[in-house]
Design a protein around this motif. Structure first.
Motif, PDB file in Angstrom:
ATOM      1  N   GLU A   9       0.827  -1.203   0.000  1.00  0.00           N
ATOM      2  CA  GLU A   9       0.000   0.000   0.000  1.00  0.00           C
ATOM      3  C   GLU A   9       0.863   1.255   0.000  1.00  0.00           C
ATOM      4  O   GLU A   9       2.048   1.212   0.349  1.00  0.00           O
ATOM      5  CB  GLU A   9      -0.923  -0.007   1.214  1.00  0.00           C
ATOM      6  CG  GLU A   9      -0.173   0.041   2.522  1.00  0.00           C
ATOM      7  CD  GLU A   9      -1.052  -0.232   3.729  1.00  0.00           C
ATOM      8  OE1 GLU A   9      -2.266  -0.437   3.574  1.00  0.00           O
ATOM      9  OE2 GLU A   9      -0.497  -0.245   4.833  1.00  0.00           O
ATOM     10  N   SER A  10       0.254   2.370  -0.376  1.00  0.00           N
ATOM     11  CA  SER A  10       0.945   3.645  -0.397  1.00  0.00           C
ATOM     12  C   SER A  10       1.425   3.979   1.020  1.00  0.00           C
ATOM     13  O   SER A  10       0.691   3.779   1.994  1.00  0.00           O
ATOM     14  CB  SER A  10      -0.052   4.696  -0.895  1.00  0.00           C
ATOM     15  OG  SER A  10       0.626   5.857  -1.172  1.00  0.00           O
ATOM     16  N   GLY A  11       2.677   4.419   1.112  1.00  0.00           N
ATOM     17  CA  GLY A  11       3.228   4.776   2.426  1.00  0.00           C
ATOM     18  C   GLY A  11       3.777   3.595   3.199  1.00  0.00           C
ATOM     19  O   GLY A  11       4.158   3.723   4.365  1.00  0.00           O
ATOM     20  N   SER A  12       3.853   2.408   2.558  1.00  0.00           N
ATOM     21  CA  SER A  12       4.329   1.230   3.294  1.00  0.00           C
ATOM     22  C   SER A  12       5.856   1.163   3.393  1.00  0.00           C
ATOM     23  O   SER A  12       6.393   0.263   4.036  1.00  0.00           O
ATOM     24  CB  SER A  12       3.771  -0.052   2.665  1.00  0.00           C
ATOM     25  OG  SER A  12       4.149  -0.135   1.310  1.00  0.00           O
ATOM     26  N   GLY A  13       6.559   2.086   2.734  1.00  0.00           N
ATOM     27  CA  GLY A  13       8.012   2.140   2.898  1.00  0.00           C
ATOM     28  C   GLY A  13       8.819   1.657   1.704  1.00  0.00           C
ATOM     29  O   GLY A  13      10.041   1.501   1.786  1.00  0.00           O
ATOM     30  N   LYS A  14       8.167   1.450   0.558  1.00  0.00           N
ATOM     31  CA  LYS A  14       8.855   0.904  -0.612  1.00  0.00           C
ATOM     32  C   LYS A  14       9.949   1.858  -1.105  1.00  0.00           C
ATOM     33  O   LYS A  14      11.079   1.445  -1.383  1.00  0.00           O
ATOM     34  CB  LYS A  14       7.841   0.623  -1.743  1.00  0.00           C
ATOM     35  CG  LYS A  14       6.708  -0.309  -1.320  1.00  0.00           C
ATOM     36  CD  LYS A  14       5.708  -0.581  -2.437  1.00  0.00           C
ATOM     37  CE  LYS A  14       4.935   0.616  -2.949  1.00  0.00           C
ATOM     38  NZ  LYS A  14       4.022   1.245  -1.950  1.00  0.00           N
ATOM     39  N   THR A  15       9.585   3.136  -1.236  1.00  0.00           N
ATOM     40  CA  THR A  15      10.573   4.107  -1.743  1.00  0.00           C
ATOM     41  C   THR A  15      11.693   4.328  -0.733  1.00  0.00           C
ATOM     42  O   THR A  15      12.868   4.438  -1.123  1.00  0.00           O
ATOM     43  CB  THR A  15       9.869   5.437  -2.091  1.00  0.00           C
ATOM     44  OG1 THR A  15       8.990   5.174  -3.192  1.00  0.00           O
ATOM     45  CG2 THR A  15      10.845   6.521  -2.483  1.00  0.00           C
TER      46      THR A  15
HETATM   47  N1  LIG Z   1      10.870  13.173   3.958  1.00  0.00           N
HETATM   48  C1  LIG Z   1      10.009  12.543   4.751  1.00  0.00           C
HETATM   49  N2  LIG Z   1       9.713  13.029   5.976  1.00  0.00           N
HETATM   50  C2  LIG Z   1       8.855  12.388   6.787  1.00  0.00           C
HETATM   51  N3  LIG Z   1       8.247  11.229   6.483  1.00  0.00           N
HETATM   52  C3  LIG Z   1       8.501  10.703   5.279  1.00  0.00           C
HETATM   53  C4  LIG Z   1       9.402  11.324   4.346  1.00  0.00           C
HETATM   54  N4  LIG Z   1       9.466  10.552   3.235  1.00  0.00           N
HETATM   55  C5  LIG Z   1       8.647   9.500   3.462  1.00  0.00           C
HETATM   56  N5  LIG Z   1       8.080   9.598   4.677  1.00  0.00           N
HETATM   57  C6  LIG Z   1       7.147   8.642   5.292  1.00  0.00           C
HETATM   58  O1  LIG Z   1       7.708   7.352   5.215  1.00  0.00           O
HETATM   59  C7  LIG Z   1       6.693   6.380   5.007  1.00  0.00           C
HETATM   60  C8  LIG Z   1       7.097   5.516   3.829  1.00  0.00           C
HETATM   61  O2  LIG Z   1       7.087   6.332   2.644  1.00  0.00           O
HETATM   62  P1  LIG Z   1       7.460   5.749   1.224  1.00  0.00           P
HETATM   63  O3  LIG Z   1       7.567   6.899   0.299  1.00  0.00           O
HETATM   64  O4  LIG Z   1       8.621   4.849   1.357  1.00  0.00           O
HETATM   65  O5  LIG Z   1       6.157   4.885   0.890  1.00  0.00           O
HETATM   66  P2  LIG Z   1       5.809   4.096  -0.446  1.00  0.00           P
HETATM   67  O6  LIG Z   1       5.450   2.716  -0.030  1.00  0.00           O
HETATM   68  O7  LIG Z   1       6.906   4.238  -1.442  1.00  0.00           O
HETATM   69  O8  LIG Z   1       4.522   4.879  -0.918  1.00  0.00           O
HETATM   70  P3  LIG Z   1       3.975   5.162  -2.413  1.00  0.00           P
HETATM   71  O9  LIG Z   1       3.532   3.833  -2.923  1.00  0.00           O
HETATM   72  O10 LIG Z   1       2.824   6.084  -2.197  1.00  0.00           O
HETATM   73  O11 LIG Z   1       5.088   5.754  -3.209  1.00  0.00           O
HETATM   74  C9  LIG Z   1       5.399   7.140   4.794  1.00  0.00           C
HETATM   75  O12 LIG Z   1       4.680   7.099   6.008  1.00  0.00           O
HETATM   76  C10 LIG Z   1       5.847   8.540   4.484  1.00  0.00           C
HETATM   77  O13 LIG Z   1       4.905   9.468   4.965  1.00  0.00           O
END
Ligand SMILES: Nc1ncnc2c1ncn2[C@@H]1O[C@H](COP(=O)(O)OP(=O)(O)OP(=O)(O)O)[C@@H](O)[C@H]1O
Length: 266
Positions: free
Chosen positions: A40-46
Motif C-alpha cells: 500500500e501507499s506509504g508502506s516504505g517501498k521508496t
Molecule cells: N521526507 C520525509 N519526511 C517524513 N516522512 C517521510 C518522508 N518521506 C517518506 N516519509 C514517510 O515514510 C513512510 C514511507 O514512505 P514511502 O515513500 O517509502 O512509501 P511508499 O510505499 O513508497 O509509498 P507510495 O507507494 O505512495 O510511493 C510514509 O509514512 C511517508 O509518509
C-alpha cells in the motif's frame, strides 16, 4: 548457483525519531533475478529503495540501521566518495518521473556522454559512439537525433528507456526501478518492460522492481515481497505468492485487483 548481488539484512529506517517507516527488512537477490515489491501507499517501498541507493544514511533526520550489501560491500558503512563511485558503477537506478531526471538545459547526448566518461576511461568521441549503440540496444529510433535533443522534446516513454540505457551503461550488479512504468501509457509501459526483460536476460543484474501494478510484477518478477506498514508481510516465488497467498493483506491486494472485473492499483 547464481551469485548474490544484493543482500539487505535487518534494515530499520526512522525519520525524526518517529515510528520506523521500514522495520526489520531482510532479503537477498541473485544475479539475473527480479524481486518485485508491492504494497500500500506509504508502506516504505521508496524509503527501502533510497536506503539501497545509499541516499539516507548521511541525512541528519534519518536513522538507518542494518546492512545493505551490494557485491559484499555495505552501502551503509562506506564513505561518501566510495558511495559515489558505486552508484552508477555497481548500482543503477530507473526513477518514477523521467521528466525530472534530466537537466532540461543539457542535451540527451550530453547526459549520456557525461555518465559514460565518469565511469569509463574513454574519449568524448568514443562516449558518443557508445551512447548511440546504447540507444540502439534499447530499440530507440533515430539515436543521432535523440543525442541532439533536449528532454522536453521527447516523450516520457522515450526518456524512461533512455534512463534505463544510462542506468545500464556500466553494467551495474544491481538495478533499482521504483515505479518505472507509473507515468507511462500502456504502449510505452510495454516497451519499457520489454527493455527491462532484455536487461534481465542479457546483462543479468539483480533487479528490485517497485510497482503498484500487479500485472507488471507478474510479468517481470521472479520473486515478490509484499509490504505493509514498513514490514514485509509475505515473500516468496511469484507464482507461489500470487497463486496461493497466505497473508490476509496479500489476499486483499490480489482480490482488489480483480474487483468488479477491472484491474485496480494496490
Ligand atoms: N521526507 C520525509 N519526511 C517524513 N516522512 C517521510 C518522508 N518521506 C517518506 N516519509 C514517510 O515514510 C513512510 C514511507 O514512505 P514511502 O515513500 O517509502 O512509501 P511508499 O510505499 O513508497 O509509498 P507510495 O507507494 O505512495 O510511493 C510514509 O509514512 C511517508 O509518509
Amino acid at each position: 548457483m547464481e551469485k548474490t548481488v544484493l543482500s539487505v539484512e535487518n534494515l530499520w529506517i526512522s525519520i525524526r525519531q518517529d515510528k520506523p517507516v521500514v522495520q526489520d527488512i531482510s532479503f537477498a537477490i541473485c544475479q539475473g533475478t527480479v524481486l518485485g515489491i508491492v504494497g500500500e501507499s506509504g508502506s516504505g517501498k521508496t524509503m527501502l529503495c533510497k536506503a539501497i541507493l545509499g541516499l539516507l544514511q548521511h541525512q541528519s533526520s534519518v536513522a538507518v540501521t542494518g546492512r545493505v550489501l551490494v557485491n559484499g560491500k555495505d552501502i551503509l558503512k562506506i564513505s561518501a566518495r566510495e558511495l559515489q563511485s558505486m552508484r552508477g558503477n555497481e548500482i543503477g537506478v530507473i526513477m518514477q518521473n523521467p521528466m525530472t531526471a534530466f537537466n532540461p538545459l543539457i542535451k540527451i547526448g550530453g547526459h549520456i556522454i557525461e555518465t559514460l566518461m565518469a565511469h569509463r576511461t574513454i574519449s568524448k568521441q568514443e562516449a558518443y559512439a557508445t551512447g548511440i549503440a546504447m540507444l540502439k540496444k534499447m530499440n530507440l529510433p533515430r539515436p543521432e537525433e535523440i543525442m541532439n535533443s533536449y528532454s522536453c522534446s521527447l516523450s516520457g516513454g522515450m526518456l524512461q528507456r533512455i534512463m534505463a540505457a544510462i542506468a545500464m551503461a556500466s553494467s551495474p550488479a544491481v538495478l533499482i526501478a521504483d515505479e518505472p512504468t507509473t507515468a507511462l501509457d500502456v504502449k510505452n509501459q510495454a516497451l519499457l518492460l520489454d527493455e527491462i526483460e532484455k536487461i534481465k536476460n542479457e546483462e543479468k543484474p539483480g533487479i528490485v522492481l517497485v510497482s503498484h501494478d500487479l500485472a507488471v510484477i507478474a510479468r517481470i518478477a521472479d520473486e515478490v515481497a509484499v509490504m505493509k506498514a514498513g514490514k514485509i508481510v509475505e515473500q516468496g516465488q511469484i507464482y507461489q505468492v500470487f497463486e496461493e497467498p497466505v497473508h490476509s493483506y496479500t489476499k486483499e491486494l490480489l482480490s482488489a485487483r480483480l474487483m468488479g472485473g477491472r484491474r485496480v492499483r494496490c
